[in-house]
Scaffold this motif. Sequence first.
Motif, PDB file in Angstrom:
ATOM      1  N   UNK A  43      -2.003  37.606  37.921  1.00  0.00           N
ATOM      2  CA  UNK A  43      -1.889  39.301  37.995  1.00  0.00           C
ATOM      3  C   UNK A  43      -0.742  39.054  39.378  1.00  0.00           C
ATOM      4  N   UNK A  44      -0.791  40.420  39.515  1.00  0.00           N
ATOM      5  CA  UNK A  44       0.150  40.237  41.114  1.00  0.00           C
ATOM      6  C   UNK A  44      -0.515  41.270  42.035  1.00  0.00           C
ATOM      7  N   UNK A  45      -1.152  40.536  43.168  1.00  0.00           N
ATOM      8  CA  UNK A  45      -1.503  41.142  44.535  1.00  0.00           C
ATOM      9  C   UNK A  45      -0.613  41.089  45.444  1.00  0.00           C
ATOM     10  N   UNK A  46      -0.507  41.882  45.858  1.00  0.00           N
ATOM     11  CA  UNK A  46       0.265  41.708  46.875  1.00  0.00           C
ATOM     12  C   UNK A  46       1.650  40.953  46.071  1.00  0.00           C
ATOM     13  N   UNK A  47       2.390  40.520  46.944  1.00  0.00           N
ATOM     14  CA  UNK A  47       3.816  40.057  46.318  1.00  0.00           C
ATOM     15  C   UNK A  47       3.733  38.660  45.613  1.00  0.00           C
ATOM     16  N   UNK A  48       1.405  38.448  45.427  1.00  0.00           N
ATOM     17  CA  UNK A  48       1.746  36.573  44.945  1.00  0.00           C
ATOM     18  C   UNK A  48       1.403  36.889  43.647  1.00  0.00           C
ATOM     19  N   UNK A  49       1.556  36.016  42.413  1.00  0.00           N
ATOM     20  CA  UNK A  49       0.555  35.847  41.364  1.00  0.00           C
ATOM     21  C   UNK A  49      -0.239  34.969  41.571  1.00  0.00           C
ATOM     22  N   UNK A  50      -1.098  35.325  41.098  1.00  0.00           N
ATOM     23  CA  UNK A  50      -2.642  34.801  41.148  1.00  0.00           C
ATOM     24  C   UNK A  50      -3.077  34.620  40.211  1.00  0.00           C
ATOM     25  N   UNK A  51      -3.890  33.567  40.032  1.00  0.00           N
ATOM     26  CA  UNK A  51      -4.930  33.746  38.707  1.00  0.00           C
ATOM     27  C   UNK A  51      -6.080  33.747  38.589  1.00  0.00           C
ATOM     28  N   UNK A  52      -6.530  34.704  37.576  1.00  0.00           N
ATOM     29  CA  UNK A  52      -7.827  34.507  37.559  1.00  0.00           C
ATOM     30  C   UNK A  52      -8.342  34.211  36.528  1.00  0.00           C
ATOM     31  N   UNK A  53      -9.774  33.173  36.524  1.00  0.00           N
ATOM     32  CA  UNK A  53     -10.424  32.714  35.722  1.00  0.00           C
ATOM     33  C   UNK A  53     -11.666  33.414  35.954  1.00  0.00           C
ATOM     34  N   UNK A  54     -12.531  34.111  34.377  1.00  0.00           N
ATOM     35  CA  UNK A  54     -13.321  34.734  34.363  1.00  0.00           C
ATOM     36  C   UNK A  54     -14.585  33.611  33.760  1.00  0.00           C
ATOM     37  N   UNK A  55     -15.466  33.224  34.662  1.00  0.00           N
ATOM     38  CA  UNK A  55     -16.613  32.225  34.258  1.00  0.00           C
ATOM     39  C   UNK A  55     -17.466  33.078  33.610  1.00  0.00           C
ATOM     40  N   UNK A  56     -18.800  32.013  33.120  1.00  0.00           N
ATOM     41  CA  UNK A  56     -19.570  32.674  32.138  1.00  0.00           C
ATOM     42  C   UNK A  56     -20.782  33.407  32.963  1.00  0.00           C
ATOM     43  N   UNK A  57     -21.462  34.398  32.583  1.00  0.00           N
ATOM     44  CA  UNK A  57     -22.203  34.599  33.360  1.00  0.00           C
ATOM     45  C   UNK A  57     -23.118  33.829  33.186  1.00  0.00           C
ATOM     46  N   UNK A  58     -24.052  33.574  35.602  1.00  0.00           N
ATOM     47  CA  UNK A  58     -24.658  33.456  35.041  1.00  0.00           C
ATOM     48  C   UNK A  58     -25.855  33.471  36.024  1.00  0.00           C
TER      49      UNK A  58
END
Lengths: 595, 72
Positions: A43-58
């Motif tokens: 996703x685009x955050x500010x001016x940079x592309x950032x990778x977001x990873x959804x880890x399992x619920x713990x």
Amino acid sequence: MKRIALLGMPNTGKSTLFNRLTGSSARVGNWPGVTVDLLMAKVLLGVDMVEIVDLPGIYNLHGFSEDERVARTFLEENPVDLLLVIANSTQLDRQLALILQLQALELPMVVALNMDDEARRLGIQVDTALLTRELKVPVLSISAKQGFGMGRMRQLLTDTLAQVGTAKSADLNRVFGDDDALEARLDQVFRSAVQMPLTATDRLTDRIDRVLLHPWFGLPLFFAAMLALFEAVYTLGAPLQEGVAWLLQTIKTEAVEAAVAEWHPMLQSFLLDGIFDGVGTVVSFLPIIVLFFLFMAIVEDSGYLSRAAFLMDAFMARLGLDGRAFVMQLMGFGCNVPALMGTRVMRSRGLRLLTMLIIPFSLCSARLQVFVFFISAVFDPWAAPLVLFSLYIMSFAAAFLTALLYRGRLANQDPLLLELPPYRFPTLPQMWLRGWREVAHFLREASGFILLGVVLVWALTHYPADVAPAGPETLAGQLAALFAPIFAPLGIDHLMTIALLFGFVAKEVVLGAMAVIYGAGEGELAGIVAGSTDWVQAYAFMLFVLIYTPCLSTVAVLKQESKSWRFTALAVAWPLALAWLLSFTFYQTARWLGF
Amino acid sequence: MNLSQLHSGETGTISALVGDPEIRARMQSIGLRVGREIAVIRRSRFGGPLQVRIGTTDLLIRPQQAMQVILA
């Protein structure tokens, strides 16, 4: 590219937040050391592309559950720039524990306190400024479901990412510290920053539960709800599936057949009956998967699934399963494929595999079609409903027997400690996103396997080219002759054995295949079957069809979900053995009794 | 006295968790902590699970695990 790991306890709205941040761009990613599917998105955050990873619920960083292992391995093997930790504002008395534990990793962190709307309604006040000071990390209140605070959240993530150093992986040895010290700190932070009213429970939920979990009405209401759900999925799904089938048939006859008319007949047949029908098999599942997950989203997100566990657990626990397994088993009576995918809500691997082993015994709508045909062709009208009913009983019996036999080997180590969240309703975009994502997943993971299988069966039934397709001289016919010693004791003849081979691809094609094999139209088929088989043979055949591998798509999904060839092999071999055994016992006993 | 002995509507204070350390750790991480007050909201029929409440969290727990939650 910078990477954010999204972490939190189960039932905190983590997926909702992930969806809010990433929209529909998420896909399943592969990560070192991790064998389960993790969603990620750029996703685009500010001016940079950032990778977001959804880890399992713990619940805990040093827990022993599958999910906790996955989260731990991910953090150890993959460098991250920022942890985004989500917590349920209404349950900070226990959720702060995870935040405090994660702090020991010394990774940059942002804390999102979700369900701010619910907390307000319950009269819970959280002092985020004070929490920020106490925890020394940015804390903000949001409602991922309502979209409240999302702009500020993006800004906060952007600002924090701008300040972080190089990404690093976590050293989990730091976490194995003193639990008592952590608890003392938790109590101190909680007491200073959170104000709770004396009774902070959702009154509406309590009132609904008094009806839905009623000692007498709870179970009947549960069965009524399941029936309604089932009806909804399949009354909406059937016309859609027929529509898709009609569309495919039209494309085939109007466009594709004309386009390849000049080609070599063998190549024509390969393209039309092999490739095109293979693609058609895959596509025909799509509407039902979308619909199933639209409704699953309601059942799951509303919190009713945990209630089903409450109602059915006394019985299912004896089988080594829990109440949720029963819901999936019932859904399997429509179609096994989405029901298998639905087992993902079970977080214990043993429990999940055991559930996946019993779902294929559910008499799905495709098998029903075969049974209705055979029953009306061979049995008297008065006996027909009884025969069909007995097949449903057999379906449950085979499933429960399997659970009893395998509950030791696929042991469910996790104690049943399920949260009963307050009743909530998912938003429409959430539901659509879920359905869409499951379809994409099915297409990516299962379509190749299904196509390959259809082409293989095409080859078996069309080679050699100079004999009648699916006839005794083809490879399939020769294979059936080879299997004769196995199927003859079940009263299943040579030609019917070829039909069983087709049935491995999909039960929908069994009747069509039989029409080809007997060289008859589907209209005349009933007469031919009635003339060549008596009721004992017909019932033995139906028993076999009920219990053996439901279809190639089911096998593909068993593999997709279990990620284990060994388990997939078991899930194919065991039903085959059981089908043979039951069919054999029935046929021989009936003959011995003189029928 | 343990949690499985409480009737619907009764409340107790957790004084200890006993049994398998793995399961104990799991119970603790989901909120069953020593010193917390716990109430049984309802029990399901045929020896099925209990619905319990700790603070704002409602949980399902089977009787055999409830026996490992010792109350003061």
